[in-house]
Design an enzyme around this catalytic site. Structure first.
Site, PDB file in Angstrom:
ATOM      1  N   LYS A  27       0.851  -1.190   0.000  1.00  0.00           N
ATOM      2  CA  LYS A  27       0.000   0.000   0.000  1.00  0.00           C
ATOM      3  C   LYS A  27       0.883   1.235   0.000  1.00  0.00           C
ATOM      4  CE  LYS A  27      -2.219  -0.575   3.972  1.00  0.00           C
ATOM      5  NZ  LYS A  27      -2.951  -0.323   5.235  1.00  0.00           N
ATOM      6  N   LYS A  86      -7.537  -5.550  -2.613  1.00  0.00           N
ATOM      7  CA  LYS A  86      -8.284  -4.930  -1.525  1.00  0.00           C
ATOM      8  C   LYS A  86      -8.825  -3.569  -1.966  1.00  0.00           C
ATOM      9  CE  LYS A  86      -5.674  -4.425   1.999  1.00  0.00           C
ATOM     10  NZ  LYS A  86      -4.969  -4.206   3.273  1.00  0.00           N
TER      11      LYS A  86
END
Length: 235
Positions: A27, A86
């Protein structure tokens, strides 16, 4: 209970891998709670992690309610090598919008590779960002074909998931996920004093960053802290 650790760079990914993390989550905290990193970063970390037999997850961002944009971003993460894709349902206001977002994401990912897992992520502090309640997500995202439902926190101000959701509500979230055939993940500034509670809640995955950093979440991940966490979770 698998431990997902979120590095920002290849150097941090090596620390997480050698510390024994189960899932390496790519991320970019500079772009938000579930901020997306670049495809080439995902690919590089994916290639590295696969050599060690580790799974990779990648975030596509704290997404507005734009199903087409979300679908394209999810496909990008899948192509770049993520095993788990995600999606942060940041701009989603209700269960119907969650379904519409996730049905497109699921199709985009599964048409490319049906073995990849799709994660729908809500936020424990949803009321601070006018987003959908996590408790409204499991049924909707299961109907859309997602594999995992997750709750994190949107605003990283030192407060944790447990500051924003009562234990009973987190228990309900876990139960709703299981009742709808989903795996469940919990994250949101998890600290050492949360570990025993998490063991009792027994999610499939816990997601961490701050707890394995030498300072706050913007500092460097340290392998010895990952080792300590793995021992605490599995001890």
């Amino acid at each position: 209970m698998k431990v997902l650790v979120s590095p920002m760079s290849v150097a941090e990914a090596i620390e997480a891998i050698e510390g024994g993390a189960d899932i390496i989550d790519v991320k970019n905290p500079a772009e938000g709670s579930l901020g997306a990193n670049f495809p080439w970063v995902i690919r590089e970390i994916s290639e590295l992690a696969k050599k060690y037999g580790k799974e990779i997850s990648a975030t596509t961002g704290d997404m507005p309610y734009k199903p087409g944009t979300a679908s394209l971003a999810a496909l990008g993460a899948a192509v770049a090598g993520a095993d788990y894709i995600k999606v942060g349902l940041y701009g989603v206001k209700n269960a119907e919008e969650a379904y519409e977002m996730m049905v497109g994401v699921v199709r985009a990912v599964k048409d490319f590779d049906s073995s990849k897992k799709v994660v729908a992520a809500g936020y424990g502090d949803y009321y601070r960002i006018s987003s959908v309640s996590p408790l409204d997500l499991p049924e909707a995202v299961a109907k859309a074909g997602a594999d995992i439902v997750m709750v994190d926190t949107a605003i990283k101000d030192g407060t944790s998931l447990f500051d924003h959701m009562k234990i009973g509500d987190i228990e309900s979230f876990v139960k709703l996920a299981r009742d709808n055939g989903l795996m469940v993940a919990l994250a949101g500034n998890i600290s050492w004093n949360h570990i025993e509670t998490l063991k009792e809640l027994s999610p499939d995955i816990i997601g961490v960053r701050s707890i394995v950093c030498e300072g706050d979440r913007s500092s460097m991940i340290k392998r010895e802290l990952v080792v300590k966490l793995m021992e605490a979770v599995h001890g």
